[in-house]
Scaffold this active site. Structure first.
Site, mmCIF file in Angstrom:
data_model
loop_
_atom_site.group_PDB
_atom_site.id
_atom_site.type_symbol
_atom_site.label_atom_id
_atom_site.label_comp_id
_atom_site.label_asym_id
_atom_site.label_seq_id
_atom_site.Cartn_x
_atom_site.Cartn_y
_atom_site.Cartn_z
ATOM 1 N N SER A 6 10.483 6.983 3.435
ATOM 2 C CA SER A 6 10.534 5.597 3.516
ATOM 3 C C SER A 6 11.908 5.162 3.086
ATOM 4 C CB SER A 6 9.267 4.857 2.791
ATOM 5 O OG SER A 6 9.661 3.496 2.793
ATOM 6 N N HIS A 31 10.731 6.870 8.022
ATOM 7 C CA HIS A 31 9.981 5.578 7.888
ATOM 8 C C HIS A 31 10.530 4.263 7.740
ATOM 9 C CE1 HIS A 31 5.761 4.117 7.389
ATOM 10 N NE2 HIS A 31 6.140 3.556 6.510
ATOM 11 N N ASP A 33 10.340 0.234 7.156
ATOM 12 C CA ASP A 33 9.306 -0.655 6.666
ATOM 13 C C ASP A 33 9.708 -2.158 6.821
ATOM 14 O OD1 ASP A 33 7.200 0.713 5.485
ATOM 15 O OD2 ASP A 33 8.533 1.538 4.135
ATOM 16 N N MET A 35 9.083 -6.203 7.020
ATOM 17 C CA MET A 35 8.295 -7.086 6.255
ATOM 18 C C MET A 35 8.688 -8.523 6.628
ATOM 19 S SD MET A 35 7.875 -5.423 2.738
ATOM 20 C CE MET A 35 7.592 -3.651 2.531
ATOM 21 N N MET A 66 5.080 -4.549 9.126
ATOM 22 C CA MET A 66 4.174 -5.550 8.250
ATOM 23 C C MET A 66 4.483 -6.902 8.506
ATOM 24 S SD MET A 66 4.352 -2.963 4.911
ATOM 25 C CE MET A 66 5.955 -2.219 5.658
ATOM 26 N N MET A 135 -2.978 2.938 4.790
ATOM 27 C CA MET A 135 -2.347 2.680 3.565
ATOM 28 C C MET A 135 -2.992 3.051 2.317
ATOM 29 S SD MET A 135 0.570 1.308 4.605
ATOM 30 C CE MET A 135 1.113 0.878 2.975
ATOM 31 N N ASP A 173 0.433 6.356 3.565
ATOM 32 C CA ASP A 173 1.685 5.808 2.953
ATOM 33 C C ASP A 173 1.306 4.843 1.612
ATOM 34 O OD1 ASP A 173 3.923 4.144 2.855
ATOM 35 O OD2 ASP A 173 3.607 2.809 4.797
HETATM 36 C C1 DX5 Z 1 4.537 -0.062 1.374
HETATM 37 C C2 DX5 Z 1 5.436 0.636 2.367
HETATM 38 C C3 DX5 Z 1 6.062 2.200 2.111
HETATM 39 C C4 DX5 Z 1 6.594 2.033 0.796
HETATM 40 C C5 DX5 Z 1 5.981 3.518 -0.008
HETATM 41 O O1 DX5 Z 1 4.424 -1.463 1.840
HETATM 42 O O2 DX5 Z 1 4.731 0.625 3.596
HETATM 43 O O3 DX5 Z 1 6.202 2.884 3.093
HETATM 44 O O4 DX5 Z 1 7.973 2.551 0.905
HETATM 45 O O5 DX5 Z 1 6.562 3.353 -1.218
HETATM 46 P P1 DX5 Z 1 6.188 4.597 -2.303
HETATM 47 O O6 DX5 Z 1 6.255 5.959 -1.524
HETATM 48 O O7 DX5 Z 1 7.273 4.558 -3.285
HETATM 49 O O8 DX5 Z 1 4.773 4.055 -2.618
HETATM 50 ZN ZN ZN Z 2 5.284 1.988 5.150
#
Ligand code: DX5
Ligand code: ZN
Length: 214
Positions: A6, A31, A33, A35, A66, A135, A173
């Protein structure tokens, strides 16, 4: 095991160098993310960053939306060249229609469940998706502790997939590391997302390799 590092935990002041590391590594995806500060209590990055990353990344992009109303962004995600678009079940009023839109745009469709959303919510959509993203933390931030209940949920999802005609792969994740990754492999996970575990070290490619070997 497949691995999807990620980018959220990468060095945002030098993304190119972290992406080059991913390109050279054994990672299967990157990956990303996205938001919006509404669906989750944080804002990460949007399409200008996605487009710039896509231009230099040689791995397939696994985009985790997200955001509220993700159906509005299907063509923008497609234009980045992403392979998979993941949308949250909780964010989609008309999930089936959103999955259809993602397919019509030529992408693989993933449905994501928050920690409190049961696997049973997927019964009527599991045969229509290529990925389910569970999640294992509340979405919005990297570096949170793994929610232990996810092992049971992953095994339950494995059973749902294997007992239907579904070709969906299971991605997990949040809070993934060598210990949680091992237990997730035993629970039937196919892809591990890892942010802080990969980028919080001087030797990220080794961390990717450790997860790959599970
Ligand atoms: C959180 C994200 C993840 C995040 C995971 O909302 O969806 O992809 O980057 O981070 P780690 O692996 O540090 O928990
Ligand atoms: Zn994620």
């Amino acid at each position: 095991m497949k691995v999807s590092p990620s980018l959220l935990s990468a060095n945002f002041a030098n993304l190119a160098s972290d992406i080059e590391m991913i390109n050279r590594s054994e990672a299967d995806y990157l990956h990303l993310d996205v938001m919006d500060g509404v669906f989750v209590p944080n804002i990460s990055f949007g399409f200008s960053v996605l487009d710039a990353v896509a231009r230099i990344c040689t791995k397939p992009l696994d985009v985790h939306m997200m955001v509220v109303e993700p159906h509005k962004w299907v063509s923008k995600v497609r234009d980045t060249g992403a392979e998979i678009m993941n949308v949250h079940q909780e964010a989609c009023l008309h999930l089936h229609s959103t999955i259809q839109k993602i397919h019509q745009a030529g992408m693989k469709a993933g449905v994501t469940l928050n920690p409190a959303t049961p696997v049973s919510m997927l019964t009527d959509i599991i045969e229509d998706v290529e990925m389910v993203l569970l999640m294992s933390v509340n979405p919005g931030f990297g570096g949170q502790p793994f929610i232990e209940h996810t092992y049971k949920k992953c095994a339950e999802l494995r059973h749902l997939i294997d007992s239907t005609g579904s070709k969906a792969i299971i991605e997990i994740d949040g809070g993934v590391n060598a210990k949680t990754g091992q237990l997730l492999a035993a629970a039937g996970a196919d892809v591990l997302v890892a942010g802080s575990y990969v980028f919080g070290t001087e030797r990220p490619a080794e961390r990717i390799q450790i997860l790959k070997d599970m």
